[in-house]
Design a protein around this motif. Structure first.
Motif, short mmCIF file in Angstrom:
data_model
loop_
_atom_site.label_atom_id
_atom_site.label_comp_id
_atom_site.label_asym_id
_atom_site.label_seq_id
_atom_site.Cartn_x
_atom_site.Cartn_y
_atom_site.Cartn_z
N MET A 1 17.64 2.72 -2.63
CA MET A 1 16.71 2.25 -1.64
C MET A 1 15.29 2.52 -2.13
O MET A 1 15.02 3.55 -2.72
CB MET A 1 16.95 2.96 -0.30
N LYS A 2 14.40 1.58 -1.88
CA LYS A 2 13.00 1.71 -2.29
C LYS A 2 12.13 1.78 -1.04
O LYS A 2 12.07 0.84 -0.25
CB LYS A 2 12.56 0.51 -3.12
N ILE A 3 11.45 2.93 -0.88
CA ILE A 3 10.61 3.15 0.29
C ILE A 3 9.16 3.24 -0.18
O ILE A 3 8.82 4.06 -1.03
CB ILE A 3 11.00 4.45 1.01
N LEU A 4 8.32 2.41 0.40
CA LEU A 4 6.88 2.44 0.12
C LEU A 4 6.22 3.22 1.24
O LEU A 4 6.22 2.79 2.40
CB LEU A 4 6.32 1.02 0.03
N LEU A 5 5.70 4.38 0.91
CA LEU A 5 5.02 5.25 1.87
C LEU A 5 3.52 5.04 1.71
O LEU A 5 2.91 5.54 0.77
CB LEU A 5 5.40 6.71 1.64
N ALA A 6 2.94 4.24 2.60
CA ALA A 6 1.52 3.91 2.53
C ALA A 6 0.75 4.94 3.35
O ALA A 6 1.07 5.19 4.51
CB ALA A 6 1.27 2.51 3.08
N MET A 7 -0.27 5.54 2.73
CA MET A 7 -0.97 6.62 3.43
C MET A 7 -2.44 6.70 3.09
O MET A 7 -2.91 6.15 2.10
CB MET A 7 -0.28 7.94 3.13
N ASP A 8 -3.14 7.43 3.95
CA ASP A 8 -4.53 7.78 3.72
C ASP A 8 -4.66 9.27 4.05
O ASP A 8 -3.66 9.97 4.14
CB ASP A 8 -5.49 6.90 4.55
N LYS A 105 9.42 -4.85 -4.68
CA LYS A 105 10.64 -5.21 -3.96
C LYS A 105 11.12 -4.05 -3.07
O LYS A 105 12.30 -3.66 -3.10
CB LYS A 105 11.73 -5.68 -4.91
N ALA A 106 10.19 -3.54 -2.28
CA ALA A 106 10.48 -2.43 -1.38
C ALA A 106 11.48 -2.85 -0.31
O ALA A 106 11.48 -4.00 0.14
CB ALA A 106 9.19 -1.93 -0.72
N ASP A 107 12.33 -1.91 0.09
CA ASP A 107 13.27 -2.13 1.18
C ASP A 107 12.66 -1.75 2.53
O ASP A 107 13.08 -2.25 3.57
CB ASP A 107 14.54 -1.30 0.96
N LEU A 108 11.70 -0.84 2.49
CA LEU A 108 11.11 -0.31 3.71
C LEU A 108 9.69 0.18 3.41
O LEU A 108 9.45 0.79 2.38
CB LEU A 108 11.95 0.86 4.24
N VAL A 127 -4.58 -1.85 10.23
CA VAL A 127 -3.84 -2.01 8.98
C VAL A 127 -2.35 -2.12 9.31
O VAL A 127 -1.65 -2.99 8.79
CB VAL A 127 -4.12 -0.84 8.02
N ALA A 128 -1.87 -1.25 10.19
CA ALA A 128 -0.44 -1.25 10.53
C ALA A 128 0.00 -2.59 11.10
O ALA A 128 1.03 -3.14 10.71
CB ALA A 128 -0.14 -0.12 11.51
N SER A 129 -0.79 -3.13 12.01
CA SER A 129 -0.44 -4.42 12.62
C SER A 129 -0.39 -5.53 11.59
O SER A 129 0.52 -6.37 11.60
CB SER A 129 -1.46 -4.76 13.71
N SER A 130 -1.34 -5.53 10.68
CA SER A 130 -1.37 -6.55 9.64
C SER A 130 -0.17 -6.43 8.70
O SER A 130 0.45 -7.42 8.34
CB SER A 130 -2.67 -6.46 8.85
N VAL A 131 0.16 -5.20 8.33
CA VAL A 131 1.30 -4.98 7.44
C VAL A 131 2.59 -5.42 8.13
O VAL A 131 3.43 -6.11 7.53
CB VAL A 131 1.38 -3.51 6.98
N VAL A 132 2.76 -5.05 9.40
CA VAL A 132 3.96 -5.47 10.14
C VAL A 132 4.08 -6.98 10.16
O VAL A 132 5.17 -7.54 9.99
CB VAL A 132 3.93 -4.90 11.58
N SER A 133 2.95 -7.67 10.34
CA SER A 133 2.96 -9.13 10.44
C SER A 133 3.25 -9.84 9.13
O SER A 133 3.76 -10.96 9.13
CB SER A 133 1.62 -9.63 10.96
N HIS A 134 2.92 -9.21 8.00
CA HIS A 134 3.00 -9.91 6.72
C HIS A 134 3.97 -9.29 5.71
O HIS A 134 4.17 -9.85 4.63
CB HIS A 134 1.60 -9.98 6.08
N ALA A 135 4.57 -8.18 6.02
CA ALA A 135 5.44 -7.48 5.06
C ALA A 135 6.69 -8.28 4.73
O ALA A 135 7.26 -8.95 5.59
CB ALA A 135 5.84 -6.12 5.61
N PRO A 136 7.16 -8.16 3.48
CA PRO A 136 8.37 -8.86 3.06
C PRO A 136 9.64 -8.06 3.38
O PRO A 136 10.73 -8.48 3.01
CB PRO A 136 8.18 -8.97 1.55
N CYS A 137 9.48 -6.90 4.04
CA CYS A 137 10.62 -6.04 4.32
C CYS A 137 10.40 -5.36 5.68
O CYS A 137 9.39 -5.59 6.35
CB CYS A 137 10.77 -4.99 3.22
N SER A 138 11.33 -4.51 6.05
CA SER A 138 11.18 -3.76 7.29
C SER A 138 10.02 -2.79 7.19
O SER A 138 9.69 -2.29 6.11
CB SER A 138 12.46 -2.97 7.59
N VAL A 139 9.38 -2.52 8.33
CA VAL A 139 8.25 -1.60 8.39
C VAL A 139 8.49 -0.61 9.51
O VAL A 139 8.84 -0.99 10.63
CB VAL A 139 6.92 -2.35 8.66
N GLU A 140 8.33 0.67 9.20
CA GLU A 140 8.42 1.71 10.22
C GLU A 140 7.03 2.28 10.44
O GLU A 140 6.40 2.76 9.49
CB GLU A 140 9.37 2.82 9.80
#
Length: 150
Positions: A1-8, A105-108, A127-140
């Motif tokens: 599984m590939k998890i992209l953890l986006a942070m600031d 090719k992130a899974d999440l 940023v979160a709303s935009s990512v949810v709207s445009h992401a190619p995978c599931s977003v938590e």
């Protein structure tokens, strides 16, 4: 599984990191810790004031802070037995997070949210709303629990 953890550097991102760290992930899971350093916009300044050099210094400092943040986060996740990678990109976080998820090719995607509503959301964006709207995978989206006030 590939998890992209986006942070600031926010406490909201720290909550997302804690959420990823406390879970048991399938064997072979990789967490790619991503920080997007948003450069200062170019402004119309007279070159003899040293403004351009100041902007370059500020951008370099932002890049350094982003590298330190991803490095510390990956080190902490590795201590929990999680395979990690650190990535620092420059640009608009809304688009760069989605682009990285597509490219890798992130899974999440996991990220925190400030939870802005109303006029703050309109002015500051989400940023979160935009990512949810445009992401190619599931977003938590990890929300920090609000403390009750009287």
């Amino acid at each position: 599984m590939k998890i992209l953890l986006a942070m600031d550097e926010s406490k909201y991102s720290a909550a997302a990191v804690r959420e990823v760290a406390k879970r048991t992930w399938p064997k072979g899971t990789t967490v790619r810790v991503l920080t997007v350093a948003e450069p200062f916009p170019p402004i119309a300044i007279e070159p003899w004031y040293g403004g351009r050099e100041s902007l370059v210094r500020m951008d370099k400092e932002l890049q350094k802070r982003a590298r330190n943040l991803t490095r510390k986060t990956t080190e902490n996740l590795k201590k929990k037995g999680i395979k990690t990678q650190a990535v620092v990109l420059e640009g608009d976080p809304r688009s760069r997070i989605v682009e990285e998820a597509e490219k890798w090719k992130a899974d999440l995607i996991v990220m925190g949210s400030h939870g802005y509503t109303g006029i703050k959301r309109l002015l500051l964006g989400s940023v979160a709303s935009s990512v949810v709207s445009h992401a190619p995978c599931s977003v938590e989206i990890v929300r920090q629990k609000l403390k009750k006030t009287r």
